[in-house]
Motif scaffolding. Structure first.
Motif, mmCIF file in Angstrom:
data_model
loop_
_atom_site.group_PDB
_atom_site.id
_atom_site.type_symbol
_atom_site.label_atom_id
_atom_site.label_comp_id
_atom_site.label_asym_id
_atom_site.label_seq_id
_atom_site.Cartn_x
_atom_site.Cartn_y
_atom_site.Cartn_z
ATOM 1 N N ILE A 285 0.891 -0.914 -0.417
ATOM 2 C CA ILE A 285 0.183 -0.412 -0.053
ATOM 3 C C ILE A 285 0.656 1.250 -0.309
ATOM 4 O O ILE A 285 1.961 1.806 0.579
ATOM 5 N N GLN A 286 0.638 2.106 -1.144
ATOM 6 C CA GLN A 286 1.215 3.007 -1.185
ATOM 7 C C GLN A 286 0.731 4.219 -0.348
ATOM 8 O O GLN A 286 -0.296 4.709 -1.168
ATOM 9 N N ALA A 287 0.924 4.287 0.551
ATOM 10 C CA ALA A 287 0.594 5.766 1.432
ATOM 11 C C ALA A 287 0.713 6.793 1.128
ATOM 12 O O ALA A 287 0.619 7.970 1.183
ATOM 13 N N GLY B 262 -6.893 17.069 2.801
ATOM 14 C CA GLY B 262 -7.216 16.012 2.312
ATOM 15 C C GLY B 262 -8.034 14.911 2.539
ATOM 16 O O GLY B 262 -8.841 15.083 3.357
ATOM 17 N N GLY C 190 -7.971 8.633 3.955
ATOM 18 C CA GLY C 190 -6.557 8.143 3.095
ATOM 19 C C GLY C 190 -6.042 8.465 2.524
ATOM 20 O O GLY C 190 -5.600 7.606 1.980
ATOM 21 N N ALA C 191 -5.727 9.809 2.477
ATOM 22 C CA ALA C 191 -5.036 10.477 1.543
ATOM 23 C C ALA C 191 -3.525 10.354 2.379
ATOM 24 O O ALA C 191 -2.403 10.642 0.909
ATOM 25 N N GLY C 192 -3.598 10.247 3.660
ATOM 26 C CA GLY C 192 -1.888 9.170 4.161
ATOM 27 C C GLY C 192 -1.736 10.208 4.969
ATOM 28 O O GLY C 192 -0.402 10.745 5.454
ATOM 29 N N HIS D 271 -9.433 16.236 7.362
ATOM 30 C CA HIS D 271 -9.981 15.858 6.159
ATOM 31 C C HIS D 271 -11.590 16.732 5.807
ATOM 32 O O HIS D 271 -11.643 17.087 4.713
ATOM 33 N N GLU E 132 -3.346 14.105 -2.157
ATOM 34 C CA GLU E 132 -4.498 12.965 -2.600
ATOM 35 C C GLU E 132 -3.796 11.726 -2.527
ATOM 36 O O GLU E 132 -2.506 11.543 -3.509
ATOM 37 N N SER E 133 -4.037 10.731 -2.458
ATOM 38 C CA SER E 133 -3.378 9.056 -2.592
ATOM 39 C C SER E 133 -1.915 9.348 -2.280
ATOM 40 O O SER E 133 -1.292 8.883 -3.520
ATOM 41 N N GLY E 134 -1.796 9.841 -1.692
ATOM 42 C CA GLY E 134 -0.313 10.236 -1.012
ATOM 43 C C GLY E 134 0.323 10.692 -1.654
ATOM 44 O O GLY E 134 1.268 10.995 -1.389
ATOM 45 N N ARG E 135 -0.022 11.868 -2.240
ATOM 46 C CA ARG E 135 0.782 12.462 -3.384
ATOM 47 C C ARG E 135 0.447 14.031 -2.839
ATOM 48 O O ARG E 135 -0.491 15.007 -2.602
#
Ligand SMILES: Nc1ncnc2c1ncn2[C@@H]1O[C@H](COP(=O)(O)OP(=O)(O)O)[C@@H](O)[C@H]1O
Ligand SMILES: [Mg+2]
Lengths: 224, 294
Positions: free
Chosen positions: A18-20, A38, A41-43, A198, A214-217
């Motif tokens: 899982i790329q957090a 974010g 689950g965005a990290g 969030h 967003e999605s870890g970025r």
């Protein structure tokens, strides 16, 4: 105060990766108040956990309060943690101890001399506006008051950096605003703050620099 | 800081609750068993040592040698080796001793037409040669001397006593060891329970930056205290048993073992037992593992 260079974090659950976080770089200067936002689950939580060394990054470099966090040995972690105050969505108060004792506990385990503890606890209680509730047990306090005790516990050790992970997550809107106002006051007295939420509305209400994950970025870094 | 650590220790001890109490009892039991066998073995050991000291081999001579032949004979016996002391007893002395032993009935001896007692040599084996094999060898060599008629004495039963002593010591170590293991595990269980109850506290400690030492020391201390408490109780019950049983046992001891007095553990041994208890407890406290640091 906080600096990340190309930080990535991968959780491995058996065969699943899982790329957090991926390729996250930013800097928060001394005395800044930055919001980390974010979707769920965005990290955000992962990022904060990297900062206080609850997790180690899979790649990249992290500096916090003068510590090279990535190179820190396990025995040195307490030194880093002493420089950081942390609050969470739940207050994490010890149920058997009064507000006063909860805050004092955080100081006593650090070896703060006894005669310094009382003034520092009362100062912290005053800073969060709870001087009158010193002898109350957590169960006798409202959620907002509990969160303020947690904040006082984090402040009592006079941290250079305050990290907050969804600190208003369990509070209704009016109480949330009160607590956010406290963060604002604390920031004005000189503490660097990184607050994760969030809620975009909350983030925009604060009118401070906002980092959006967003999605870890890191997709946006605006304001401030 | 010290005040904080001690306060937390007391708190942890209370939190160990009933499991902590059983841990203390198990330590009491293991150390009492160990101490009991130790005490028995100790006193038996003293009896053995005393008997070894008193051990004599007597060589009866065929005829009383003329006075000038006594010294050369003793020299030849001494040359056999393994001998601590030698004493020549002539016929007159043997008779005198017999008379003394008979006391009021000594008159009987005077009725005898001649002295029937042989002259003899009393041989005390050297301390390091007081083993059954060495004594048997000594007896053999004495028999081979032409002047010697008969040899009396041996160490078999003293050795049997020594074997008992070793057996008791072994049983004590075995029983004590098994119980000690159970005690360590119980302290570990008690401490794990404490760890479970205080995991919220430990999380806060780690978050604010307490060192691992500050987090672990109260756990170690509460284990140590459980152990010490057990040891004190074990010593107390041993002492009680000793003082109650002693007046009844002492005459028996004198009769069977020849010991005038039984003795309790020496101060050093008491300290060792206490230290052992503390160590058991501390070890149990150390073994407990909850959720470790991240
Ligand atoms: N301990 C963990 N093990 C495995 N996956 C995790 C762990 N913690 C978080 N994750 C995953 O990492 C991603 C980011 O989670 P998190 O940092 O909690 O996001 P946020 O705080 O922004 O909601 C999510 O996909 C989450 O499922
Ligand atoms: Mg989160």
């Amino acid at each position: 105060m906080v600096q990340l260079q190309r930080v990535g974090k991968v959780y491995r659950l058996g065969p699943v990766r899982i790329q957090a976080l991926a390729d996250v770089s930013f800097r928060v200067g001394k005395g800044e108040f930055a919001i980390l936002t974010g979707p769920s689950g965005a990290g955000k939580t992962t990022l904060l956990r990297l900062l206080y060394r609850e997790e180690v990054p899979s790649e990249g470099e992290i500096q916090v309060a003068g510590f090279d966090v990535t190179a820190l040995r396990r025995a040195e972690v307490p030194m880093l943690r002493r420089a950081i105050g942390i609050v969470f969505q739940d207050a994490k108060l010890l149920p058997g101890r009064t507000a006063y004792e909860n805050i004092a506990f955080g100081l006593r385990v650090l070896g703060v001399p006894r005669r310094e503890i009382t003034p520092r606890v009362f100062q912290a209680l005053k800073a969060v506006g709870l001087s009158a509730r010193a002898q109350a047990l957590p169960a006798q306090l409202s959620l907002g008051e509990q969160q303020r005790v947690a904040l006082a516990r984090a402040l009592a050790k006079e941290p250079a950096l305050l990290l907050a992970d969804e600190p208003t997550g369990s509070l209704d809107e009016a109480v949330s605003l009160e607590v956010l106002d406290l963060f604002h006051q604390i920031w004005q007295r000189g503490t660097t703050i990184l607050l994760a939420t969030h809620s975009r509305t909350l983030a925009s209400q604060l009118k401070r620099r906002t980092l959006v994950l967003e999605s870890g970025r890191l997709v946006k870094d605006e304001g401030g | 800081m010290l005040g904080f650590l001690l306060g937390e220790t007391v708190r942890d001890l209370r939190r160990a609750g009933r499991v902590g109490v059983s841990a203390v009892f198990l330590i009491t039991l293991s150390l009492a068993a160990l101490g009991c066998f130790w005490l028995l073995s100790l006193n038996l050991g003293r009896a053995v040592a005393e008997w070894r000291e008193r051990l004599r081999v007597i060589a009866y001579l065929k005829a009383e040698p003329p006075p000038e032949a006594v010294a050369p004979l003793l020299k030849r016996i001494e040359a056999l080796g393994g001998i601590q002391r030698l004493r020549y007893v002539d016929k007159r002395e043997a008779l005198a001793t017999l008379k003394r032993e008979l006391g009021s009935q000594a008159g009987v001896v005077d009725q005898l037409p001649s002295n029937p007692l042989p002259a003899s040599v009393e041989v005390t084996p050297a301390r390091d040669a007081a083993t059954p094999e060495a004594t048997r060898a000594l007896v053999q060599r004495l028999m081979e001397l032409p002047e010697v008629e008969e040899v009396q004495g041996g160490t078999e039963w003293v050795e049997r006593l020594a074997q008992w002593q070793r057996l008791l010591g072994g049983i004590g170590l075995g029983v004590g060891g098994v119980l000690a293991l159970a005690a360590i595990l119980t302290v570990t269980t008690a401490t794990t329970l404490v760890l479970h109850v205080k995991r919220a506290e430990m999380e806060i400690m780690r978050l604010v930056g307490a060192t691992e030492a500050v987090i672990r020391v109260p756990l170690l201390l509460q284990g140590l205290l459980q152990g010490l408490l057990g040891a004190v109780m074990a010593l107390g019950s041993l002492w009680l048993a000793y003082t109650v049983a002693l007046p009844r046992l002492e005459p028996l001891l004198t009769l069977t073992l020849g010991l005038q007095r039984a003795s309790f553990l020496s101060p050093l041994e008491v300290v060792l037992l206490l230290g052992g208890g503390g160590l058991l407890g501390a070890f149990g406290g150390l073994l407990a593992r909850g959720r470790g640091p991240a």
